[in-house]
Write an enzyme that holds these catalytic residues in place. Structure first.
Site, mmCIF file in Angstrom:
data_model
loop_
_atom_site.group_PDB
_atom_site.id
_atom_site.type_symbol
_atom_site.label_atom_id
_atom_site.label_comp_id
_atom_site.label_asym_id
_atom_site.label_seq_id
_atom_site.Cartn_x
_atom_site.Cartn_y
_atom_site.Cartn_z
ATOM 1 N N LYS A 99 44.642 -17.680 -67.543
ATOM 2 C CA LYS A 99 43.639 -17.083 -66.663
ATOM 3 C C LYS A 99 42.287 -17.569 -67.167
ATOM 4 O O LYS A 99 41.857 -17.228 -68.273
ATOM 5 C CB LYS A 99 43.713 -15.557 -66.690
ATOM 6 C CG LYS A 99 42.755 -14.938 -65.700
ATOM 7 C CD LYS A 99 42.492 -13.484 -65.955
ATOM 8 C CE LYS A 99 41.149 -13.131 -65.330
ATOM 9 N NZ LYS A 99 40.664 -11.826 -65.764
ATOM 10 N N GLY A 160 34.372 -4.299 -65.000
ATOM 11 C CA GLY A 160 34.135 -3.002 -65.631
ATOM 12 C C GLY A 160 33.255 -2.045 -64.846
ATOM 13 O O GLY A 160 33.003 -0.934 -65.289
ATOM 14 N N ALA A 186 38.812 -7.763 -60.965
ATOM 15 C CA ALA A 186 37.558 -7.121 -61.371
ATOM 16 C C ALA A 186 36.938 -6.279 -60.263
ATOM 17 O O ALA A 186 36.937 -6.663 -59.098
ATOM 18 C CB ALA A 186 36.520 -8.130 -61.866
ATOM 19 N N GLY A 187 36.446 -5.145 -60.686
ATOM 20 C CA GLY A 187 35.721 -4.262 -59.785
ATOM 21 C C GLY A 187 36.526 -3.088 -59.263
ATOM 22 O O GLY A 187 35.960 -2.141 -58.709
ATOM 23 N N ALA A 208 42.114 -3.628 -64.964
ATOM 24 C CA ALA A 208 42.060 -3.355 -66.399
ATOM 25 C C ALA A 208 41.331 -2.035 -66.635
ATOM 26 O O ALA A 208 41.951 -0.987 -66.778
ATOM 27 C CB ALA A 208 41.390 -4.505 -67.140
#
Lengths: 258, 78
Positions: A99, A160, A186-187, A208
């Site tokens: 990644k 994040g 993300a987000g 995450a």
């Protein structure tokens, strides 16, 4: 209808949630989230080794749980750093899948496109399957595809932030333009964001922070996994068009004259 | 007359391991360094002066004074 397996480089996953392990309080939290969500692919960073003492290493734990490990190049600011990190990841994990993250600065953690595309091209030429973390730019997604990446991974919002998908229209356009797997990365803040990503046509979602930093990570992992499946099915079910005015779902025929 | 470096035939040498100075025996291999540090060899990668050293080369890679060794593994990360 069942969720079909998805091929990402040389990996095949049946569950469309990719779990990012960053931000977890403990290895146990990660293990619980893996089990609760049914994810088959987790991301990890490459960092200096520290003696683990008596505790089980992250590597040993993930192997025991039989999940596939997707290394990333998190924290790299240049193509050069990302390429060396990818080579180290390949060496450590014996995988050609990477990644690719090349970020511009610490404040936004937004991708640095110029370095990213150079790194992607070089890594592809070195035999890597590159899953490229990118801005939600449909044209740049096409550029990445043209240098041979195996998946395009647009952000919904900065890493994040939990702001969800700030520009659903761009994600939708990316889906039309990019033919390799599209992974929302993300987000994500909560389950509905993940459902939206899938409804827009993404093939998978990487989450995450939304999981690892939730009050109950395993519960959120399960919630997001279910939402992904819901969104996957909804995308294929063919949603109704949006209308400005009401359309009765109950027929008028047979109504009593009162 | 012997020069200074020969006069003190080096039995030890200083290297850098993950950014920390480390005094080790001269002639230590990369593989030997991992043994010395009691580090696992599975799920681990190493770089010498910013160049990746493939695992199959660890035994025959003899470390030299002042070299920077990075020993890496996986850690939590999105």
């Amino acid at each position: 209808m069942q969720v079909e397996p998805l091929k990402l480089g040389s990996y095949i996953i049946n569950n469309r949630l990719i779990l990012g392990t960053g931000g977890a309080m403990s290895h146990e939290t990660i293990a619980e989230s893996i089990v609760a969500s049914g994810t088959e692919l987790v991301t990890v960073a490459i960092r200096r080794i520290k003696p683990t003492g008596s505790g089980q290493s992250l590597y040993d734990m993930l192997r025991e749980l039989k999940v596939q490990i997707l290394p990333n190049t998190a924290g790299c600011f240049t193509a050069k750093e990302a390429i060396v990190t990818a080579e180290l990841a390949r060496e450590a994990l014996e995988t050609n899948v990477i990644k690719l993250e090349v970020i511009a600065d610490d404040r936004t953690l937004l991708p640095q496109p110029l370095e990213l595309i150079d790194a992607a091209e070089e890594l592809v030429s070195r035999g890597f399957f590159v899953l490229a973390y990118t801005n939600d730019d449909p044209i740049f997604g096409r550029n990445l595809q043209s240098v041979g990446v195996s998946a395009v991974m647009p952000l919904g919002a900065p890493i994040g932030t939990g702001l969800g998908i700030r520009n659903p229209h761009n994600i939708s356009l990316m889906r039309e333009i990019v033919t390799v797997p599209l992974v929302l990365d993300a987000g994500i803040g909560t389950a509905s964001d993940a459902a939206l990503a899938m409804e827009l046509g993404c093939d998978a979602v990487l989450a995450a922070t939304s999981i690892t930093r939730a009050d109950s990570p395993a519960v959120m992992a399960r919630a997001i996994s279910l939402a992904i499946e819901g969104g996957y099915l909804a995308h294929r079910a063919g949603r109704v068009p949006k209308r400005r005015l009401a359309l009765a779902s109950t027929p008028d025929e047979g109504r009593a004259d009162l | 007359m012997e020069n200074t470096t020969q006069q003190f035939a080096p039995e030890t040498m200083n290297i850098w391991v993950n950014g920390e100075p480390k005094l080790i025996s001269a002639g230590t291999s990369l593989d030997g360094l991992l043994d010395l540090l009691k580090l696992p060899k599975v799920g681990v990668a190493a770089a010498l002066d910013a160049e990746v050293v493939h695992k199959r080369m660890w035994t025959e890679t003899i470390l030299a004074e002042g070299q920077r060794v990075e020993i890496l593994t996986i850690s939590q990360g999105g």
